[in-house]
Scaffold this active site. Structure first.
Site, PDB file in Angstrom:
ATOM      1  CG  ASP A 129       4.060  14.687  -3.116  1.00 47.86           C
ATOM      2  OD1 ASP A 129       4.450  13.520  -3.278  1.00 47.86           O
ATOM      3  OD2 ASP A 129       2.858  14.969  -2.932  1.00 47.86           O
ATOM      4  CB  CYS A 150       9.838  13.725  -7.150  1.00 48.24           C
ATOM      5  SG  CYS A 150      11.497  13.082  -7.485  1.00 48.24           S
ATOM      6  NE  ARG A 178       5.303   6.504   0.024  1.00 47.60           N
ATOM      7  CZ  ARG A 178       4.419   7.294  -0.586  1.00 47.60           C
ATOM      8  NH1 ARG A 178       3.865   6.895  -1.730  1.00 47.60           N
ATOM      9  NH2 ARG A 178       4.100   8.461  -0.079  1.00 47.60           N
TER      10      ARG A 178
END
Length: 306
Positions: free
Chosen positions: A259, A34, A126
């Site tokens: 998400d 999220c 990421r």
């Protein structure tokens, strides 16, 4: 300030009244993917961003967590904030031990800064390989970051689209830390689940036993449009065979997340309660649900509590 930017045309805001799921999550369930956006008045968006989102604050995320029945969150740095991890770190700190973070780290980031992020609750970085969201893919710099975070025990989250995997696979497999793949590598669900493209993705997961996969975002992958639940049959049925295949073969390396607040959606905005109700269609047994939602994310993000 929030008044200094205009939201990307066509952007859909997150669902303000999600249904309460019929599926009761196992105790200790983790929403393992999220985001938070801003609020822009407090945490401005990056000037080089590819999109301008709505605000989606930590308090709104935590309210959704409680409404859906999750216990913890893994908050992933949003690309609209670039390499300024302030909003994500603030949210992770505010949640205490109930959240972990995944940061954006650029080459040249100091070891002191990495230690600061680690102390705040960050456990990974990421790398975004979706070409419409990034300008360049500096492989040497990314490899440098991977080597720098390895002593911390962090992992790398990789985000790419299915057609890009053949040229990226060797680079991924050469990274010296565990990997977590976002959204099953965004498969084309109009193609066969046993076809060459998805088989190539499964081969990536088979190549190393420290590659994890998020069986997430059916609302992004579906070609069927907005869903409706009928009886016990879940929505996003065209995505189910792909996620089910991953859960069956790699039950101890799968993760799931909402998400929220669903960046860059222009077709339909999912009801997060219905997304939770989709879980039993891809993980139908209690053992699979416990692994997907509790055991696996705890092992990856909170191993000290096991």
């Amino acid at each position: 300030m929030a008044s200094e930017f205009v939201k990307t045309p066509g952007w859909l805001d997150w669902h303000t009244e999600p249904s309460r799921p019929r599926f009761v999550l196992p105790s200790g369930a983790v929403d393992a993917h999220c985001h938070v956006f801003g609020p822009a008045a407090e945490f401005p968006f990056a000037p080089e961003r590819k999109y301008s989102p709505c605000d989606a604050s930590k308090d709104q995320l935590f309210a959704l967590r409680d409404h859906l029945g999750f216990t913890r969150n893994v908050i992933v740095q949003a690309t609209c904030h670039g390499a300024d991890n302030s909003a994500m770190v603030d949210a992770v700190r505010s949640a205490g031990r109930r959240a972990r973070g995944v940061a954006t780290v650029t080459p040249g980031t100091s070891d002191d800064e990495l230690r600061r992020l680690d102390e705040a609750g960050v456990r990974g970085v990421r790398f975004n390989f979706v070409r419409r969201l990034v300008d360049t893919l500096p492989m040497d710099g990314l490899r440098q970051v991977a080597e720098q975070i390895a002593p911390l025990g962090w992992h790398i989250v990789i985000y790419f689209e299915a057609q890009e995997l053949p040229e990226l696979a060797d680079f991924f497999l050469g990274l010296p830390v565990p990997l977590v793949v976002d959204h099953m590598g965004r498969p084309d669900v109009t193609r066969p689940v046993d076809g060459a493209e998805f088989t190539g993705f499964l081969d990536l997961l088979r190549a190393r036993d420290d590659i994890w996969c998020k069986v997430t975002c059916p609302e992004r992958l579906t070609v069927g449009g907005p869903p409706a639940l009928t009886g016990e049959q879940a929505a996003y049925r065209d995505v189910v065979p792909f996620a089910r295949r991953v859960v069956e073969e790699f039950p101890d390396r799968v993760l799931w997340g909402t998400d929220w607040p669903h960046p860059n959606l222009t077709d339909h905005m999912p009801d997060d309660g219905l997304l939770v109700d989709w879980i039993p269609s891809i993980a139908p047994t209690a053992a699979e649900q416990q692994a997907l939602l509790v055991d696996n994310p705890m092992r990856l993000y909170w191993p000290e509590e096991l």
